[in-house]
Design an enzyme around this catalytic site. Structure first.
Site, mmCIF file in Angstrom:
data_model
loop_
_atom_site.group_PDB
_atom_site.id
_atom_site.type_symbol
_atom_site.label_atom_id
_atom_site.label_comp_id
_atom_site.label_asym_id
_atom_site.label_seq_id
_atom_site.Cartn_x
_atom_site.Cartn_y
_atom_site.Cartn_z
ATOM 1 N N LYS A 69 0.918 -1.216 -0.166
ATOM 2 C CA LYS A 69 -0.149 -0.063 -0.066
ATOM 3 C C LYS A 69 0.836 1.104 -0.098
ATOM 4 O O LYS A 69 2.119 1.140 0.577
ATOM 5 C CB LYS A 69 -0.824 -0.152 1.267
ATOM 6 C CG LYS A 69 -2.065 1.034 1.070
ATOM 7 C CD LYS A 69 -3.189 0.235 0.561
ATOM 8 C CE LYS A 69 -4.368 1.246 0.212
ATOM 9 N NZ LYS A 69 -5.449 0.494 -0.285
ATOM 10 N N VAL A 173 -19.321 1.458 -4.490
ATOM 11 C CA VAL A 173 -19.877 0.136 -3.799
ATOM 12 C C VAL A 173 -21.249 -0.086 -3.683
ATOM 13 O O VAL A 173 -22.046 -1.000 -3.960
ATOM 14 C CB VAL A 173 -19.269 -0.343 -2.643
ATOM 15 C CG1 VAL A 173 -19.437 -1.534 -2.178
ATOM 16 C CG2 VAL A 173 -17.444 -0.168 -2.902
#
Ligand code: NAD
Length: 358
Positions: A69, A173
Site C-alpha cells: 500500500k 460500492v
C-alpha cells in the site's frame, strides 16, 4: 511469515512538497498490490496496516499478488499531479516489479495515467479505458459483494430471491451492490448516504433511486419511502445488512440492536473486530470485508492480464464464488478466522516453495 514487512519506503521531494510512503508487506505470491491513498493525516502505521490487509485479501482472492500500500500526505496547496509524478519517479525502481500501484482514496484514473507515463504500463492498474484500463466505475466491487451473498446463500441451499436488504452508502460500492442484488431478485428496502436513510417496506427500485440521487444529490429526497437517520439503518428488521461506506459503524453502542441474520461487509472494517465473534455466536452470518469486497482487486488483476470487461466480470464471479465456498467449508460460523487461515496458508505455502522458510 518471512518477516513482518519487506520494505517501508519514505518518499520526499522538496520541489513538489511530496511526502509519502510505500509499504510492501509480503511478495511471496507475487508483486505487492495495493492502491495509493491521498489523505491529510496519513501516517506510516496506517499504510502498514493497509499493506498487511492487502496480503490477506489478495491471497484469499487467490491472485498472484502480494500485499502493499502507498500513501501521500495531502498537504495544503499541493499540485497533486506533480506530486504523483514525483512519487512515481522516486519509486521507479520497484514499480511494475515489486509493487503495482492502483487508485485509493482521492486518486483516480488521471493520476494512474501519470504513473503509467512515468514508470510504464505494467506499474499501475485503474488506468483510463483508453489506455487499456478497467476503471472501478465498471462496478466490479459491488458485483462481487452481491455475488458473495448469493454464493453464501447457495452454500446453505437457499437463494437471494425475496431477501430484504439494507445498504449503507450509495457511492461506487453501494450503487452497484444494489443494482446487482436487485437483478438477482433481492428486495432492497433501505439505502443510506451521508444525509440519511430512505426506507420503503415494499422495496426500492434501483433506477428510480439512482435518478433521485443524481438529480437531488441525496437518496433521502426519494419520493417513495420514509426518511430515517443514517444510524437507524443498522437497526432495521431486515434479512441482510450491507455496511458499504464507513468503518466501525457497528459498535458497542448499536450491536445489541442489529436484527439482520446476515451481514455482508462491503466497506472495510465496518464492525469492531471483537464484536464480529459476538455476532457470530448469536448466529449472524458475516461475510468479512476482505472476502466480500475483493471484486475491485480481482478486476485489477484482469487489467494486468490485458483482459476486457466481459472477461473481468466472469473472473470476478468465479473467484468470489469459489472463495466464499472455501471459507464456509472451513468454518460456517467464525468466517473471518476461516478466511484468514486460508489466506495465511496460501502465503506460507508460497514462502516454502520459494525457499524463504522450511
Ligand atoms: P464512495 O466515496 O464512492 O461512496 C461513499 C458513500 O458513502 C457515498 O454515497 C456517501 O454519501 C456515503 N456516506 C458517507 N457518509 C455516510 C454516512 N454517515 N452514512 C451513510 N452513508 C455515508 O466510496 P466507495 O468506493 O463506494 O467505498 C465505500 C467503502 O468500500 C469504503 O470503505 C472503501 O474503502 C470500501 N471499498 C471500496 C472499493 C472500491 O472498489 N470502490 C473496494 C474495496 C473496498
Amino acid at each position: 511469515m518471512k518477516e513482518d514487512f519487506e520494505k517501508i519506503i519514505e518518499v520526499k521531494d522538496s520541489r513538489t512538497g511530496l511526502h509519502g510512503f510505500c509499504v510492501i508487506h509480503n511478495t511471496a505470491r507475487g508483486p505487492g498490490k495495493g492502491g495509493i491513498r491521498f489523505a491529510k493525516n496519513l501516517t506510516v502505521d496506517e499504510v502498514k496496516g493497509l499493506a498487511e490487509a492487502m496480503t490477506w485479501k489478495n491471497a484469499m482472492a487467490d491472485l498472484p499478488f502480494g500485499g502493499a500500500k502507498s500513501g501521500i500526505i495531502a498537504r495544503e496547496g499541493l499540485d497533486k499531479k506533480a506530486v504523483v509524478r514525483a512519487f512515481a519517479k522516486r519509486l521507479k525502481g520497484i514499480l511494475g516489479s515489486e509493487y503495482i500501484a492502483g487508485p485509493d482514496m482521492r486518486m483516480g484514473e488521471e493520476e494512474m495515467a501519470i504513473i503509467a507515463d512515468e514508470a510504464g504500463f505494467h506499474s499501475v492498474t485503474g488506468k483510463p479505458a483508453t489506455m487499456g484500463g478497467l476503471p472501478h466505475e465498471l462496478g466490479s466491487t459491488g458485483y462481487g459483494v452481491a455475488l458473495s451473498l448469493q454464493a453464501a446463500q447457495e452454500y446453505f441451499g437457499k437463494g437471494v430471491e425475496g431477501l430484504t436488504v439494507a445498504i449503507e452508502g450509495f457511492g461506487n460500492v453501494g450503487t452497484f451492490t444494489m443494482k446487482f442484488l436487485e437483478e438477482m431478485g433481492a428486495k432492497i428496502v433501505a439505502v443510506s448516504d451521508s444525509k440519511g436513510t430512505i426506507y420503503a417496506k415494499e422495496g426500492l427500485k434501483y433506477d428510480d433511486l439512482y435518478k433521485t440521487k443524481k438529480e437531488k444529490g441525496t437518496v433521502t429526497a426519494h419520493p417513495v419511502g420514509e426518511k430515517l437517520t443514517t444510524a437507524q439503518l443498522f437497526e432495521l428488521d431486515v434479512d441482510v445488512l450491507i455496511p458499504g461506506a464507513r468503518p466501525y459503524v457497528i459498535n458497542e453502542e448499536n450491536v445489541g440492536k442489529v436484527k439482520a441474520k446476515i451481514i455482508v461487509e462491503a466497506a472495510n472494517i465496518p464492525i469492531e473486530p471483537k464484536l464480529e465473534e459476538m455476532l457470530a455466536e448469536k448466529g449472524v452470518l458475516i461475510i468479512p470485508d476482505f472476502v466480500a469486497n475483493a471484486g475491485g482487486v480481482i478486476s485489477s488483476w484482469c487489467e494486468t492480464r490485458g483482459w476486457d470487461e466481459e472477461t473481468m466480470f466472469k473472473v470476478v464471479e468465479k473467484k468470489i464464488r469459489k472463495n466464499v465456498k472455501a471459507m464456509l467449508e472451513r468454518d460456517e460460523r467464525y468466517t473471518r478466522k476461516a478466511a484468514l487461515s486460508i489466506a495465511k496458508e496460501r502465503v506460507e505455502d508460497a514462502e516454502v516453495k520459494r525457499g524463504w522458510r522450511s
